[in-house]
Design a protein around this motif. Sequence first.
Motif, PDB file in Angstrom:
ATOM      1  N   LEU A 264       0.816  -1.215   0.000  1.00 22.12           N
ATOM      2  CA  LEU A 264       0.000   0.000   0.000  1.00 22.12           C
ATOM      3  C   LEU A 264       0.851   1.267   0.000  1.00 22.12           C
ATOM      4  CD1 LEU A 264      -2.582  -1.298   2.612  1.00 22.12           C
ATOM      5  CD2 LEU A 264      -2.801  -1.266   0.115  1.00 22.12           C
ATOM      6  N   GLY A 265       2.174   1.099  -0.111  1.00 23.59           N
ATOM      7  CA  GLY A 265       3.068   2.237  -0.208  1.00 23.59           C
ATOM      8  C   GLY A 265       3.515   2.828   1.119  1.00 23.59           C
ATOM      9  N   TYR A 266       3.432   2.068   2.204  1.00 25.12           N
ATOM     10  CA  TYR A 266       3.821   2.568   3.522  1.00 25.12           C
ATOM     11  C   TYR A 266       5.034   1.800   4.016  1.00 25.12           C
ATOM     12  CZ  TYR A 266      -0.593   4.959   3.377  1.00 25.12           C
ATOM     13  OH  TYR A 266      -1.627   5.779   2.995  1.00 25.12           O
ATOM     14  N   ASP A 267       5.913   2.501   4.748  1.00 26.39           N
ATOM     15  CA  ASP A 267       7.108   1.835   5.244  1.00 26.39           C
ATOM     16  C   ASP A 267       6.796   1.119   6.557  1.00 26.39           C
ATOM     17  OD1 ASP A 267       8.636   3.599   7.610  1.00 26.39           O
ATOM     18  OD2 ASP A 267       7.256   4.750   6.356  1.00 26.39           O
ATOM     19  N   GLU A 268       7.484   0.023   6.748  1.00 20.58           N
ATOM     20  CA  GLU A 268       7.203  -0.858   7.878  1.00 20.58           C
ATOM     21  C   GLU A 268       7.484  -0.195   9.222  1.00 20.58           C
ATOM     22  OE1 GLU A 268       8.201  -5.371   9.431  1.00 20.58           O
ATOM     23  OE2 GLU A 268       8.679  -4.819   7.364  1.00 20.58           O
ATOM     24  N   ASP A 269       8.534   0.598   9.327  1.00 21.62           N
ATOM     25  CA  ASP A 269       8.864   1.218  10.611  1.00 21.62           C
ATOM     26  C   ASP A 269       7.750   2.154  11.076  1.00 21.62           C
ATOM     27  OD1 ASP A 269      10.874   1.700  12.781  1.00 21.62           O
ATOM     28  OD2 ASP A 269      10.676   3.749  12.021  1.00 21.62           O
ATOM     29  N   THR A 270       7.192   2.936  10.167  1.00 21.44           N
ATOM     30  CA  THR A 270       6.104   3.856  10.525  1.00 21.44           C
ATOM     31  C   THR A 270       4.871   3.080  10.985  1.00 21.44           C
ATOM     32  OG1 THR A 270       6.898   5.528   8.987  1.00 21.44           O
ATOM     33  CG2 THR A 270       4.588   5.687   9.666  1.00 21.44           C
ATOM     34  N   VAL A 271       4.508   2.047  10.249  1.00 16.19           N
ATOM     35  CA  VAL A 271       3.339   1.238  10.604  1.00 16.19           C
ATOM     36  C   VAL A 271       3.587   0.519  11.927  1.00 16.19           C
ATOM     37  CG1 VAL A 271       1.902  -0.719   9.877  1.00 16.19           C
ATOM     38  CG2 VAL A 271       2.554   1.049   8.218  1.00 16.19           C
ATOM     39  N   PHE A 272       4.788   0.006  12.124  1.00 11.07           N
ATOM     40  CA  PHE A 272       5.153  -0.662  13.367  1.00 11.07           C
ATOM     41  C   PHE A 272       4.951   0.281  14.559  1.00 11.07           C
ATOM     42  CE2 PHE A 272       8.089  -1.987  16.682  1.00 11.07           C
ATOM     43  CZ  PHE A 272       8.024  -3.365  16.666  1.00 11.07           C
ATOM     44  N   ARG A 273       5.459   1.501  14.428  1.00  6.44           N
ATOM     45  CA  ARG A 273       5.336   2.487  15.505  1.00  6.44           C
ATOM     46  C   ARG A 273       3.870   2.857  15.754  1.00  6.44           C
ATOM     47  NH1 ARG A 273      10.183   6.153  16.101  1.00  6.44           N
ATOM     48  NH2 ARG A 273      11.868   5.048  15.077  1.00  6.44           N
ATOM     49  N   MET A 274       3.136   3.057  14.672  1.00  2.50           N
ATOM     50  CA  MET A 274       1.744   3.486  14.771  1.00  2.50           C
ATOM     51  C   MET A 274       0.888   2.451  15.517  1.00  2.50           C
ATOM     52  SD  MET A 274      -0.781   4.534  11.613  1.00  2.50           S
ATOM     53  CE  MET A 274      -0.692   2.936  10.848  1.00  2.50           C
ATOM     54  N   LEU A 275       1.214   1.182  15.352  1.00  2.00           N
ATOM     55  CA  LEU A 275       0.371   0.124  15.916  1.00  2.00           C
ATOM     56  C   LEU A 275       0.901  -0.470  17.222  1.00  2.00           C
ATOM     57  CD1 LEU A 275      -0.719  -1.575  12.609  1.00  2.00           C
ATOM     58  CD2 LEU A 275      -2.072  -0.159  14.136  1.00  2.00           C
ATOM     59  N   GLU A 276       1.939   0.114  17.760  1.00  5.31           N
ATOM     60  CA  GLU A 276       2.517  -0.443  18.980  1.00  5.31           C
ATOM     61  C   GLU A 276       1.511  -0.538  20.134  1.00  5.31           C
ATOM     62  OE1 GLU A 276       6.796  -0.204  19.943  1.00  5.31           O
ATOM     63  OE2 GLU A 276       6.060   1.281  21.389  1.00  5.31           O
ATOM     64  N   GLY A 277       0.639   0.424  20.277  1.00  3.32           N
ATOM     65  CA  GLY A 277      -0.333   0.412  21.370  1.00  3.32           C
ATOM     66  C   GLY A 277      -1.550  -0.462  21.138  1.00  3.32           C
ATOM     67  N   PHE A 278      -1.646  -1.069  19.947  1.00  7.38           N
ATOM     68  CA  PHE A 278      -2.834  -1.849  19.624  1.00  7.38           C
ATOM     69  C   PHE A 278      -2.704  -3.331  19.953  1.00  7.38           C
ATOM     70  CE2 PHE A 278      -3.465   1.990  17.303  1.00  7.38           C
ATOM     71  CZ  PHE A 278      -4.827   2.172  17.272  1.00  7.38           C
ATOM     72  N   GLY A 279      -1.538  -3.769  20.371  1.00  8.46           N
ATOM     73  CA  GLY A 279      -1.359  -5.170  20.726  1.00  8.46           C
ATOM     74  C   GLY A 279      -2.025  -5.482  22.056  1.00  8.46           C
ATOM     75  N   ALA A 280      -2.213  -6.765  22.317  1.00  5.35           N
ATOM     76  CA  ALA A 280      -2.817  -7.239  23.570  1.00  5.35           C
ATOM     77  C   ALA A 280      -4.150  -6.557  23.831  1.00  5.35           C
ATOM     78  CB  ALA A 280      -1.869  -7.049  24.745  1.00  5.35           C
ATOM     79  N   GLY A 281      -4.977  -6.493  22.810  1.00 10.22           N
ATOM     80  CA  GLY A 281      -6.296  -5.883  22.974  1.00 10.22           C
ATOM     81  C   GLY A 281      -6.188  -4.432  23.391  1.00 10.22           C
ATOM     82  N   MET A 282      -5.352  -3.685  22.714  1.00  6.16           N
ATOM     83  CA  MET A 282      -5.064  -2.272  22.977  1.00  6.16           C
ATOM     84  C   MET A 282      -4.377  -2.103  24.325  1.00  6.16           C
ATOM     85  SD  MET A 282      -8.067  -0.136  21.225  1.00  6.16           S
ATOM     86  CE  MET A 282      -8.653  -0.586  19.599  1.00  6.16           C
ATOM     87  N   GLY A 283      -3.368  -2.903  24.535  1.00  8.97           N
ATOM     88  CA  GLY A 283      -2.493  -2.702  25.669  1.00  8.97           C
ATOM     89  C   GLY A 283      -2.899  -3.365  26.971  1.00  8.97           C
ATOM     90  N   GLY A 284      -3.939  -4.152  26.991  1.00  6.10           N
ATOM     91  CA  GLY A 284      -4.305  -4.768  28.267  1.00  6.10           C
ATOM     92  C   GLY A 284      -5.372  -5.828  28.192  1.00  6.10           C
ATOM     93  N   MET A 285      -5.617  -6.360  27.026  1.00  2.00           N
ATOM     94  CA  MET A 285      -6.577  -7.444  26.797  1.00  2.00           C
ATOM     95  C   MET A 285      -8.030  -7.042  27.036  1.00  2.00           C
ATOM     96  SD  MET A 285      -4.534 -10.734  28.242  1.00  2.00           S
ATOM     97  CE  MET A 285      -5.337 -11.920  27.182  1.00  2.00           C
ATOM     98  N   GLU A 286      -8.307  -5.781  27.114  1.00  3.70           N
ATOM     99  CA  GLU A 286      -9.669  -5.336  27.398  1.00  3.70           C
ATOM    100  C   GLU A 286     -10.484  -5.030  26.141  1.00  3.70           C
ATOM    101  OE1 GLU A 286     -11.121  -5.241  30.378  1.00  3.70           O
ATOM    102  OE2 GLU A 286      -9.295  -5.908  31.359  1.00  3.70           O
ATOM    103  N   ALA A 287      -9.813  -4.851  25.021  1.00  3.50           N
ATOM    104  CA  ALA A 287     -10.526  -4.351  23.845  1.00  3.50           C
ATOM    105  C   ALA A 287     -10.295  -5.255  22.639  1.00  3.50           C
ATOM    106  CB  ALA A 287     -10.097  -2.916  23.569  1.00  3.50           C
ATOM    107  N   THR A 288     -10.520  -4.709  21.481  1.00  4.26           N
ATOM    108  CA  THR A 288     -10.475  -5.452  20.224  1.00  4.26           C
ATOM    109  C   THR A 288      -9.133  -6.144  20.016  1.00  4.26           C
ATOM    110  OG1 THR A 288     -12.010  -3.865  19.261  1.00  4.26           O
ATOM    111  CG2 THR A 288     -10.789  -5.231  17.721  1.00  4.26           C
ATOM    112  N   CYS A 289      -9.193  -7.359  19.531  1.00  5.72           N
ATOM    113  CA  CYS A 289      -8.009  -8.152  19.208  1.00  5.72           C
ATOM    114  C   CYS A 289      -7.043  -7.327  18.362  1.00  5.72           C
ATOM    115  CB  CYS A 289      -8.452  -9.397  18.446  1.00  5.72           C
ATOM    116  SG  CYS A 289      -7.121 -10.337  17.674  1.00  5.72           S
TER     117      CYS A 289
END
Length: 136
Positions: free
Chosen positions: A30-55
């Motif tokens: 899609l024309g995006y670099d991996e480092d930027t996407v990696f940084r952008m999504l860091e807080g979305f792991g583990a159900g948004m950082g604590g298993m409480e929200a969306t996978c």
Amino acid sequence: MESRINEAIERHNKGYNCAQAVACTYCDLLGYDEDTVFRMLEGFGAGMGGMEATCGALSGAVALVGLKNSGGMDCSPRTKGGTYKITREMTKYFRETCGALSCRELKGVDTGCLLHSCEECVRDAARIAEEFLFSE
């Protein structure tokens, strides 16, 4: 396009969170670099950082929808309805496949009954992203 599902799983096994594993696997298409996407999504792991929200894996797939479908700030009113539609369809399919949307439910935190492992979520979210976004 050749399937990249195994690449998404490999990224997860290397320490990427579920969202990063899915989105980073396809961002170059899609024309995006991996480092930027990696940084952008860091807080979305583990159900948004604590298993409480969306996978996180689903969150990564949804991020790809926006990266592919959005026309950007100047076009958003014209493209966001389509982006929401694809997101709804992907979310519905993920829930049907995996049994839930929240990390907490998928991991059985309250019930002790694992519905879907992280690897399975990454695999299924990557497969769904491929079907909905990269099948042409």
